[in-house]
Design an enzyme around this catalytic site. Structure first.
Site: not given
Length: 269
Positions: A158, A162
């Site tokens: 990701h 995040k």
């Protein structure tokens, strides 16, 4: 004629929030009636985000109870952060508003509280670790494969903003694999980590690895190994529009259920 669904969005300045606002604006049977932001109380949405190609302006609230009381929505689309999501979801249920929760990082205890409140109040609530249809299929395929390939590792990748690791999608994938697989410790029984944590996190004997880098959005590989062969199942979201089909489906579905549902796979035909 289909009833218009009135929606409040949390986290309107985030990338997912902005994409969801665009989707709601462009969906005939949806109406954006308010947004919840940790700042900017009393302003208009157009004052805090660009409203290019977005026709619906609305008020910004910082207090969830005030927002729900004044806007009287049908659905709360939760796209903020975990601690706020917990408060928002419980408040929505108490107001008779149906939450659709895409925020990840909620603890098992928090999810259990939300589930209990939704079921006791007979209010539809959908929690989706991933709204991308392809990601849901990836998880389903991984669950099927686990019947035949018990040795598996998960790599989730990701963007570097995040905050929770592993991702909700990775944990959900591991839970679905767990249903088809006996717990087993993988790798050499005398394995030594020369660098602490290098083998990843352990979930029921399978390893989960989290990568955070700029340039990524949301990506996951599930790697299975067996004698003389491997199987890799991979999904990639290159932008956040990939999540909007699932968000739309969840909002439409939550209006017709009266209990808690965890996972988008449970509402797909």
């Amino acid at each position: 004629m289909n009833k218009v669904i009135k929606i409040v969005v949390t986290g309107p300045r985030g990338k997912m929030g902005r994409e969801a606002i665009r989707m709601i604006t462009n969906t005939k049977q949806f109406q954006l009636v308010g947004v919840i932001d940790r700042n900017n109380n009393g302003k208009g949405l157009s004052e805090i985000v660009s409203m290019e190609d977005q026709g619906q302006d609305c008020s910004v609230f910082t207090d969830v109870n005030q927002c729900l009381r004044e806007t009287k929505p049908d659905c709360l689309l939760e796209l903020s952060v975990a601690d706020a999501a917990y408060e928002h979801a419980l408040a929505a249920i108490q107001f008779g508003v149906r939450p659709v929760i895409g925020t990840t990082g909620l603890s098992q205890e928090q999810l259990a509280d939300i589930e209990r409140e939704a079921n006791e109040n007979k209010i539809g609530c959908i929690v989706a670790p991933n709204f991308a249809i392809g990601a849901v299929l990836m998880m389903k395929f991984a669950e099927m494969a686990a019947k035949h390939f018990p040795d598996v590792e998960i790599i989730e990748m990701h963007h570097d903003e995040k905050v929770d690791a592993p991702s909700g999608t990775a944990l959900k994938t591991a839970e679905m694999i767990q249903r088809q697989r006996q717990e087993k410790q993988q790798g050499h029984p005398k394995e030594i980590e020369k660098l602490s944590g290098v083998r990843g996190g352990d979930f029921d004997g399978m390893k989960i690895h989290s990568i955070r880098l700029p340039g990524l959005v949301a990506h996951q590989q599930v790697l299975f190994g067996s004698v003389g062969e491997t199987l890799t199942i991979r999904h990639d979201s290159y932008n956040r529009t990939s999540f909007m089909t699932g968000v739309k489906k969840a909002v439409e579905t939550v209006m017709h259920v009266d209990s808690y549902i965890y996972g988008l796979e449970n509402i797909l035909e």
